[in-house]
Design an enzyme around this catalytic site. Sequence first.
Site, short mmCIF file in Angstrom:
data_model
loop_
_atom_site.label_atom_id
_atom_site.label_comp_id
_atom_site.label_asym_id
_atom_site.label_seq_id
_atom_site.Cartn_x
_atom_site.Cartn_y
_atom_site.Cartn_z
N GLU A 205 38.38 39.84 41.32
CA GLU A 205 37.43 39.04 40.53
C GLU A 205 36.26 39.92 40.12
O GLU A 205 35.75 40.72 40.91
CB GLU A 205 36.86 37.86 41.33
CG GLU A 205 37.79 36.72 41.59
CD GLU A 205 37.08 35.57 42.30
OE1 GLU A 205 35.84 35.51 42.26
OE2 GLU A 205 37.77 34.73 42.90
N GLU A 257 33.00 25.71 35.15
CA GLU A 257 33.42 24.72 36.15
C GLU A 257 32.25 23.80 36.51
O GLU A 257 31.42 24.14 37.33
CB GLU A 257 33.94 25.43 37.41
CG GLU A 257 35.11 26.36 37.11
CD GLU A 257 35.52 27.19 38.31
OE1 GLU A 257 36.43 26.77 39.04
OE2 GLU A 257 34.90 28.24 38.51
N LYS A 260 31.30 22.60 40.27
CA LYS A 260 30.70 23.49 41.26
C LYS A 260 29.20 23.20 41.34
O LYS A 260 28.65 22.49 40.49
CB LYS A 260 30.94 24.95 40.86
CG LYS A 260 32.34 25.43 41.20
CD LYS A 260 32.45 26.94 41.05
CE LYS A 260 33.77 27.45 41.58
NZ LYS A 260 33.88 28.92 41.46
N GLU A 265 27.07 29.34 39.38
CA GLU A 265 28.45 29.12 39.79
C GLU A 265 29.24 28.30 38.77
O GLU A 265 30.47 28.39 38.72
CB GLU A 265 28.50 28.44 41.16
CG GLU A 265 28.11 29.33 42.31
CD GLU A 265 29.04 30.52 42.47
OE1 GLU A 265 30.27 30.33 42.42
OE2 GLU A 265 28.55 31.64 42.61
#
Length: 285
Positions: A205, A257, A260, A265
């Site tokens: 990642e 996202e 999250k 994040e």
Amino acid sequence: MSSEIEVVEEVESNNPKEKGGESSSKPVEDESLKNDVYTASAYGDLEKLHRLVECEGCSVSEPDGLGYYALQWAALNNRSAVAQYIIESRNLRISISTVVSMGNLGQSYPPSAGMFTSQAREQLTPVLKFLSQTSTPILVNIYPYFPYASDPVNIHLDYATSKSEAVVVQDGPLGYSNLFDAMFDAFLWAMEKEGVKGLPMVVSETGWPSAGNGEFTTPDIAATYNGNFVKHVDSGKGTPKRPNSGVDGFIFATFNENQKPPGTEQNFGLYNPVDMKPIYKLFSV
């Protein structure tokens, strides 16, 4: 041949007869269905599977009518002995690794001083030595954003986003123009201090949030970092410590996202999951 297989665990029944030892699971009515490699794999019947493969010439390399392979049926139902048999019988090379973070380093600056924390030395070093025996890569998450965001005074943005061309950190004979390479090599140095040399390393990642932390996280900055990472990989060039080994890695993530925690994040994605539009332009297609 189709295999509509469903493995049902036995559940304790209130029926006294069934408590007396008789199986409560329903038998498979179609006898032909029971006599194939898929069902044998799903139910962990190694003896039957061995007979089907070795004596009757059945293949474990073809999918059933549902698109599943015998190995998948074994794995889905935790039939480890069957899975091992299939792997060995087909001479399959299946690599097993794990993902770790840069948080395992107790020290990372300069890169040659890279060393693991005491806990990582105890828990991670045996894993690294195991992976080294089969030359299976260790997967490492590397995010230059986090050290930059925690110390923007001493870590310049161009260095963090791989935009600088000049050497910023001189570490003995090795010169670093970007933070990514420095972090990558710090992990290499830490492994070497534990006696693990030459182990392949893949970046599982990396990325940069496009929002969530003010001026440190904008679409332009995220596009710059991720774009330069793609160029790094495409160039085939390695890092100062491993100049002849290209970098392999993955950008996190495809989508933002929203479930999250609020902040950065939520904003590592390249696309908005609602309208599928890019947050910023990274690829030409």
